[in-house]
Design an enzyme around this catalytic site. Structure first.
Site, PDB file in Angstrom:
ATOM      1  N   ILE A  25     -22.634 -38.482  18.409  1.00 17.54           N
ATOM      2  CA  ILE A  25     -22.711 -39.372  19.757  1.00 17.54           C
ATOM      3  C   ILE A  25     -23.828 -39.147  20.566  1.00 17.54           C
ATOM      4  O   ILE A  25     -23.923 -37.780  21.086  1.00 17.54           O
ATOM      5  CB  ILE A  25     -21.341 -39.755  20.178  1.00 17.54           C
ATOM      6  CG1 ILE A  25     -20.211 -39.874  19.405  1.00 17.54           C
ATOM      7  CG2 ILE A  25     -21.295 -40.871  21.419  1.00 17.54           C
ATOM      8  CD1 ILE A  25     -20.219 -41.205  18.648  1.00 17.54           C
ATOM      9  N   ASP A  93     -28.512 -35.727  21.545  1.00 15.20           N
ATOM     10  CA  ASP A  93     -27.356 -35.194  21.028  1.00 15.20           C
ATOM     11  C   ASP A  93     -26.233 -34.398  22.151  1.00 15.20           C
ATOM     12  O   ASP A  93     -25.033 -34.572  22.049  1.00 15.20           O
ATOM     13  CB  ASP A  93     -27.605 -34.048  19.657  1.00 15.20           C
ATOM     14  CG  ASP A  93     -26.354 -33.999  18.799  1.00 15.20           C
ATOM     15  OD1 ASP A  93     -25.516 -34.945  18.747  1.00 15.20           O
ATOM     16  OD2 ASP A  93     -26.684 -33.409  17.749  1.00 15.20           O
ATOM     17  N   LYS A 179     -22.445 -22.400  11.075  1.00 12.89           N
ATOM     18  CA  LYS A 179     -21.634 -23.831  11.455  1.00 12.89           C
ATOM     19  C   LYS A 179     -21.860 -24.144  12.777  1.00 12.89           C
ATOM     20  O   LYS A 179     -21.579 -23.502  13.811  1.00 12.89           O
ATOM     21  CB  LYS A 179     -20.314 -23.554  11.035  1.00 12.89           C
ATOM     22  CG  LYS A 179     -19.521 -24.789  10.716  1.00 12.89           C
ATOM     23  CD  LYS A 179     -18.252 -25.075  11.214  1.00 12.89           C
ATOM     24  CE  LYS A 179     -17.967 -25.129  12.888  1.00 12.89           C
ATOM     25  NZ  LYS A 179     -18.429 -26.524  13.445  1.00 12.89           N
ATOM     26  N   LEU A 183     -20.297 -31.560  17.723  1.00  8.01           N
ATOM     27  CA  LEU A 183     -20.448 -32.419  19.048  1.00  8.01           C
ATOM     28  C   LEU A 183     -22.186 -32.292  18.774  1.00  8.01           C
ATOM     29  O   LEU A 183     -22.788 -33.407  19.198  1.00  8.01           O
ATOM     30  CB  LEU A 183     -20.085 -31.999  19.985  1.00  8.01           C
ATOM     31  CG  LEU A 183     -18.593 -32.038  20.481  1.00  8.01           C
ATOM     32  CD1 LEU A 183     -18.154 -31.650  21.573  1.00  8.01           C
ATOM     33  CD2 LEU A 183     -17.963 -33.411  20.122  1.00  8.01           C
ATOM     34  N   SER A 233     -14.812 -21.313  22.830  1.00  6.49           N
ATOM     35  CA  SER A 233     -13.914 -20.995  23.749  1.00  6.49           C
ATOM     36  C   SER A 233     -12.723 -19.980  23.613  1.00  6.49           C
ATOM     37  O   SER A 233     -12.886 -19.253  22.272  1.00  6.49           O
ATOM     38  CB  SER A 233     -12.925 -22.297  23.820  1.00  6.49           C
ATOM     39  OG  SER A 233     -12.193 -22.227  22.590  1.00  6.49           O
ATOM     40  N   THR A 236     -10.268 -20.504  20.368  1.00  4.23           N
ATOM     41  CA  THR A 236     -10.776 -20.464  19.099  1.00  4.23           C
ATOM     42  C   THR A 236     -11.450 -19.164  18.712  1.00  4.23           C
ATOM     43  O   THR A 236     -11.222 -18.641  17.755  1.00  4.23           O
ATOM     44  CB  THR A 236     -12.007 -21.434  18.962  1.00  4.23           C
ATOM     45  OG1 THR A 236     -11.258 -22.619  19.369  1.00  4.23           O
ATOM     46  CG2 THR A 236     -12.629 -21.683  17.818  1.00  4.23           C
ATOM     47  N   GLY A 237     -11.846 -18.322  19.780  1.00  3.14           N
ATOM     48  CA  GLY A 237     -12.537 -17.104  19.622  1.00  3.14           C
ATOM     49  C   GLY A 237     -11.367 -16.175  19.142  1.00  3.14           C
ATOM     50  O   GLY A 237     -11.530 -15.234  18.267  1.00  3.14           O
ATOM     51  N   SER A 238     -10.067 -16.113  19.727  1.00  6.96           N
ATOM     52  CA  SER A 238      -8.900 -15.318  19.326  1.00  6.96           C
ATOM     53  C   SER A 238      -8.479 -15.596  17.887  1.00  6.96           C
ATOM     54  O   SER A 238      -8.311 -14.770  17.292  1.00  6.96           O
ATOM     55  CB  SER A 238      -7.842 -15.675  20.207  1.00  6.96           C
ATOM     56  OG  SER A 238      -6.697 -15.238  19.767  1.00  6.96           O
ATOM     57  N   GLU A 254     -18.660 -14.246  22.134  1.00  5.43           N
ATOM     58  CA  GLU A 254     -18.834 -14.447  23.315  1.00  5.43           C
ATOM     59  C   GLU A 254     -18.254 -15.779  23.896  1.00  5.43           C
ATOM     60  O   GLU A 254     -18.424 -16.948  23.332  1.00  5.43           O
ATOM     61  CB  GLU A 254     -20.541 -14.860  23.259  1.00  5.43           C
ATOM     62  CG  GLU A 254     -21.183 -14.608  24.615  1.00  5.43           C
ATOM     63  CD  GLU A 254     -21.203 -16.092  25.359  1.00  5.43           C
ATOM     64  OE1 GLU A 254     -20.244 -16.261  26.158  1.00  5.43           O
ATOM     65  OE2 GLU A 254     -22.427 -16.551  25.285  1.00  5.43           O
ATOM     66  N   CYS A 288     -21.530 -20.949  29.662  1.00  3.16           N
ATOM     67  CA  CYS A 288     -20.532 -20.061  29.763  1.00  3.16           C
ATOM     68  C   CYS A 288     -20.444 -19.005  31.049  1.00  3.16           C
ATOM     69  O   CYS A 288     -19.599 -18.573  31.412  1.00  3.16           O
ATOM     70  CB  CYS A 288     -20.444 -19.207  28.435  1.00  3.16           C
ATOM     71  SG  CYS A 288     -22.112 -18.575  28.083  1.00  3.16           S
ATOM     72  N   GLU A 387     -11.613 -22.168  33.331  1.00  4.73           N
ATOM     73  CA  GLU A 387     -13.010 -22.529  32.967  1.00  4.73           C
ATOM     74  C   GLU A 387     -12.924 -23.998  33.028  1.00  4.73           C
ATOM     75  O   GLU A 387     -11.852 -24.727  32.141  1.00  4.73           O
ATOM     76  CB  GLU A 387     -13.309 -22.043  31.593  1.00  4.73           C
ATOM     77  CG  GLU A 387     -14.669 -22.428  31.359  1.00  4.73           C
ATOM     78  CD  GLU A 387     -15.148 -21.704  30.152  1.00  4.73           C
ATOM     79  OE1 GLU A 387     -14.563 -21.380  29.152  1.00  4.73           O
ATOM     80  OE2 GLU A 387     -16.615 -21.060  30.151  1.00  4.73           O
TER      81      GLU A 387
HETATM   82  P1  NAI Z   1     -14.460 -24.275  20.464  1.00  4.10           P
HETATM   83  O1  NAI Z   1     -14.365 -22.915  20.802  1.00  4.10           O
HETATM   84  O2  NAI Z   1     -13.210 -24.965  19.957  1.00  4.10           O
HETATM   85  O3  NAI Z   1     -15.657 -24.650  19.429  1.00  4.10           O
HETATM   86  C1  NAI Z   1     -16.821 -23.776  19.349  1.00  4.10           C
HETATM   87  C2  NAI Z   1     -16.901 -23.757  17.747  1.00  4.10           C
HETATM   88  O4  NAI Z   1     -15.816 -23.170  16.990  1.00  4.10           O
HETATM   89  C3  NAI Z   1     -17.520 -24.918  17.323  1.00  4.10           C
HETATM   90  O5  NAI Z   1     -18.307 -24.973  16.148  1.00  4.10           O
HETATM   91  C4  NAI Z   1     -15.825 -25.470  16.660  1.00  4.10           C
HETATM   92  O6  NAI Z   1     -16.235 -26.397  15.470  1.00  4.10           O
HETATM   93  C5  NAI Z   1     -15.623 -24.235  16.025  1.00  4.10           C
HETATM   94  N1  NAI Z   1     -14.231 -24.155  15.842  1.00  4.10           N
HETATM   95  C6  NAI Z   1     -13.156 -24.930  16.274  1.00  4.10           C
HETATM   96  N2  NAI Z   1     -11.971 -24.615  15.894  1.00  4.10           N
HETATM   97  C7  NAI Z   1     -12.267 -23.417  14.888  1.00  4.10           C
HETATM   98  C8  NAI Z   1     -11.322 -22.895  14.144  1.00  4.10           C
HETATM   99  N3  NAI Z   1      -9.997 -22.907  14.105  1.00  4.10           N
HETATM  100  N4  NAI Z   1     -11.837 -21.878  13.247  1.00  4.10           N
HETATM  101  C9  NAI Z   1     -13.281 -21.702  13.543  1.00  4.10           C
HETATM  102  N5  NAI Z   1     -14.006 -22.438  13.996  1.00  4.10           N
HETATM  103  C10 NAI Z   1     -13.525 -23.375  14.873  1.00  4.10           C
HETATM  104  O7  NAI Z   1     -14.984 -25.265  21.859  1.00  4.10           O
HETATM  105  P2  NAI Z   1     -14.783 -26.750  22.139  1.00  4.10           P
HETATM  106  O8  NAI Z   1     -13.559 -27.315  21.412  1.00  4.10           O
HETATM  107  O9  NAI Z   1     -15.997 -27.247  21.590  1.00  4.10           O
HETATM  108  O10 NAI Z   1     -14.990 -26.589  23.722  1.00  4.10           O
HETATM  109  C11 NAI Z   1     -13.697 -26.389  24.595  1.00  4.10           C
HETATM  110  C12 NAI Z   1     -13.787 -25.604  25.449  1.00  4.10           C
HETATM  111  O11 NAI Z   1     -14.385 -24.319  25.241  1.00  4.10           O
HETATM  112  C13 NAI Z   1     -14.762 -25.988  26.705  1.00  4.10           C
HETATM  113  O12 NAI Z   1     -14.195 -26.892  27.355  1.00  4.10           O
HETATM  114  C14 NAI Z   1     -15.253 -24.848  27.410  1.00  4.10           C
HETATM  115  O13 NAI Z   1     -14.276 -24.609  28.115  1.00  4.10           O
HETATM  116  C15 NAI Z   1     -15.332 -23.768  26.173  1.00  4.10           C
HETATM  117  N6  NAI Z   1     -16.319 -23.609  25.418  1.00  4.10           N
HETATM  118  C16 NAI Z   1     -17.070 -22.262  25.899  1.00  4.10           C
HETATM  119  C17 NAI Z   1     -18.415 -22.111  25.552  1.00  4.10           C
HETATM  120  C18 NAI Z   1     -19.050 -20.797  25.753  1.00  4.10           C
HETATM  121  O14 NAI Z   1     -20.360 -20.916  25.664  1.00  4.10           O
HETATM  122  N7  NAI Z   1     -18.508 -19.741  26.084  1.00  4.10           N
HETATM  123  C19 NAI Z   1     -19.159 -23.004  24.710  1.00  4.10           C
HETATM  124  C20 NAI Z   1     -18.245 -24.339  24.312  1.00  4.10           C
HETATM  125  C21 NAI Z   1     -17.128 -24.522  24.924  1.00  4.10           C
HETATM  126 MG    MG Z   2     -23.647 -35.351  20.235  1.00  5.60          MG
END
Ligand code: NAI
Ligand code: MG
Length: 493
Positions: A25, A93, A179, A183, A233, A236-238, A254, A288, A387
């Site tokens: 979107i 995007d 990957k 979004l 996040s 997800t990192g965990s 990161e 971040c 955050e």
């Molecule tokens: P996210 O951490 O869920 O997504 C980051 C990546 O992980 C995306 O490519 C997503 O498709 C992938 N992902 C999601 N679930 C997964 C799983 N179970 N296993 C493996 N990969 C998976 O972050 P999201 O939902 O886009 O944003 C949520 C929050 O995360 C934001 O509000 C922000 O606080 C934080 N964030 C931090 C970032 C940073 O640079 N440190 C960047 C983006 C978001």
């Molecule tokens: Mg988009």
């Protein structure tokens, strides 16, 4: 590219096995830009197998660093040749203002060029002699690529985050499955196109957009991956780290931050306001390392808040492609709701809303909000501690250096921090006391490909960029030789 409905696997564009798609979107007007191929576990498996073959049997890890460097340089040039077009795709995007997208894309090209240099240098410095205490032996430590790397990246700097992982991995001689975020998948697919035109061998870079649980999780869990690199996040990192634990995969993370910015009262007020604003409003605060917690010494507090309010109200908000816009929309409807909810929560927690939070009157679609300044934010409040990842700055006063450092370090995060004062010795002292991976003195946010990037505490593991970023994708092998003419003589005397 004309369409984004295929995955890039083993050097070819292929339809996803299950034929799925998702929509990306434009957050400025909430319209669909494209239907994008959605990878599932079946496609991830094909992509990992291709990367495995390319690593085990293909030319890439066996080429000289100079040969790999030449291709990385071509990828950098491929980005530069299409800079305006790619920046426009990124704006549509992600939503960010065009000058920021141009900056990101230039940095992404620069990242490929920087790691091209490091790839070339590997030819001379891959082996380092190791001095042994026993002179019957000689030993070297040899750098080798770690193998097949899986990269999972976020939506805030789509092409740049891809470059931060793809460039060092390829320089090291690894192969990769990338990957992108669901979004903002478009520029990663463009990168695949650029890499293929740069004659990167098949299977070295595979790009598989898809949803987190459907594509990210199977990538993190795949047993044939040697290394996982994740940005996103903390939760997800965990999860990614837990998946990596099963197969003892090398992992770098990161993650988020709640980075403090300490402003002492000898600071020049406009300089402080400028860097505070850049620290939290740049890229809509979706950064971040955003300095989202600002500590201002009491002698400057009221004057600084007044000046910050005045300047914040002037920020031009709108579609990132509109000339002069400095704040675009929030990336998605979901993130927009999260940021708006955080603002409500801040008000309920007793923080003083100085300005912002409303939808700008001239914009009736898109995920737009006025940038927010909160003052007198309680130290135990959710908005001070967690955050928000949006254009929301939280500010508190402090009296002395010790209090500022204690408050700054009172966080589970430790990605970045900043300090401003005309007293150089004080800046140095505070910089050393801050528990964070990146400390800015008299500025906030400027990021350099040459310098290490990463966090303490919950903000992550490992360092990207610079030589540290290359080391992320290298194993160290010890090769030790018995040089003596004398028999070892343990069993056979
Ligand atoms: P996210 O951490 O869920 O997504 C980051 C990546 O992980 C995306 O490519 C997503 O498709 C992938 N992902 C999601 N679930 C997964 C799983 N179970 N296993 C493996 N990969 C998976 O972050 P999201 O939902 O886009 O944003 C949520 C929050 O995360 C934001 O509000 C922000 O606080 C934080 N964030 C931090 C970032 C940073 O640079 N440190 C960047 C983006 C978001
Ligand atoms: Mg988009």
């Amino acid at each position: 590219m004309n369409s984004y409905d295929q995955l890039f696997i083993d050097g070819r564009w292929v339809a996803p096995v299950k034929g799925g798609a998702f929509q990306t979107i434009n957050p400025s007007n909430e319209t669909v830009i494209a239907d994008v191929a959605a990878a599932t576990a079946e496609d991830i498996d094909l992509a990992v197998k291709a990367a495995r073959r390319a690593f085990d049997e293909g030319p890439w890890p066996r080429m000289s660093g100079a040969e790999r460097g030449a291709i990385l340089r071509k990828i950098g040039k491929g980005i530069r040749d299409r800079l305006d077009e790619l920046a426009t795709i990124e704006v549509r995007d992600n939503g960010k203002p065009l000058p920021e997208a141009l900056w990101d894309l230039g940095d992404a090209a620069g990242c490929f060029e920087f790691y091209a240099d490091l790839a070339e240098q590997l030819d001379a410095n891959a082996e380092q002699p190791v001095k042994l205490a026993d002179d019957r032996f000689s030993s070297v430590a040899r750098k080798e690529p770690v193998g097949v790397a899986g990269a999972i990246i976020p939506w805030n700097f789509p092409m740049l985050m891809a470059a931060w992982k793809v460039a060092p991995a390829l320089a090291a001689g690894c192969t990769m499955v990338l990957k992108p975020s669901e979004l903002t998948p478009l520029t990663s697919l463009e990168l695949a196109d650029i890499a293929s035109k740069a004659e990167l061998p098949s299977g070295v870079l595979n790009v598989v957009p898809g949803l987190g649980p459907d594509a990210g999780a199977p990538l993190a869990e795949h047993p044939d991956i040697d290394k996982l690199a994740f940005t996103g996040s903390v939760p997800t990192g965990s999860r990614v780290m837990q998946a990596a634990a099963r197969d003892i995969k090398n992992v770098s993370l990161e993650l988020g931050g709640k980075s403090p910015f300490i402003v002492f009262d000898d600071s020049e007020i406009d300089t402080a306001v400028e860097w505070i604003m850049f620290g939290i409003f740049w890229n809509q605060g979706e950064v971040c390392s955003a300095t989202s917690r600002v500590l201002v010494q009491r002698g400057l507090y009221d004057r600084l808040l007044a000046r910050l309010e005045e300047e914040t109200r002037k920020i031009a908000i709108g579609d990132g492609l509109t000339e002069g816009v400095l704040l675009g929309p929030i990336v998605s409807g979901g993130q927009y709701e999260k940021v708006l909810a955080a603002v409500e929560r801040g008000k309920a927690e007793g923080a003083r809303l100085v300005t912002g939070g409303a939808r700008p009157a001239h914009l009736d679609s898109g995920y737009f909000m006025e940038p927010v300044v909160f003052a007198d934010v309680p130290e135990n409040s959710w908005i001070w501690r967690e955050e928000i990842f949006g254009p929301v700055v939280c500010i508190r006063p402090f009296d002395d250096e010790a209090e500022a450092v204690r408050s700054a370090n009172d966080s589970r995060f430790g990605l970045a921090a900043a300090v401003m004062s005309r007293d150089a010795a004080r800046c140095e002292r505070v910089a050393h006391a801050l528990r964070a991976g990146i400390v800015w003195i008299n500025c906030s946010q400027p990021t350099f490909t040459e310098a290490p990037w990463g966090g303490y505490k919950h903000s992550g593991i490992g360092r990207e960029l610079g030589e540290w970023g290359l080391n992320n994708y290298l194993e160290i092998k010890q090769i030790t030789r018995y040089d003596s003419d004398k028999p070892w003589g343990w069993y056979i005397k």
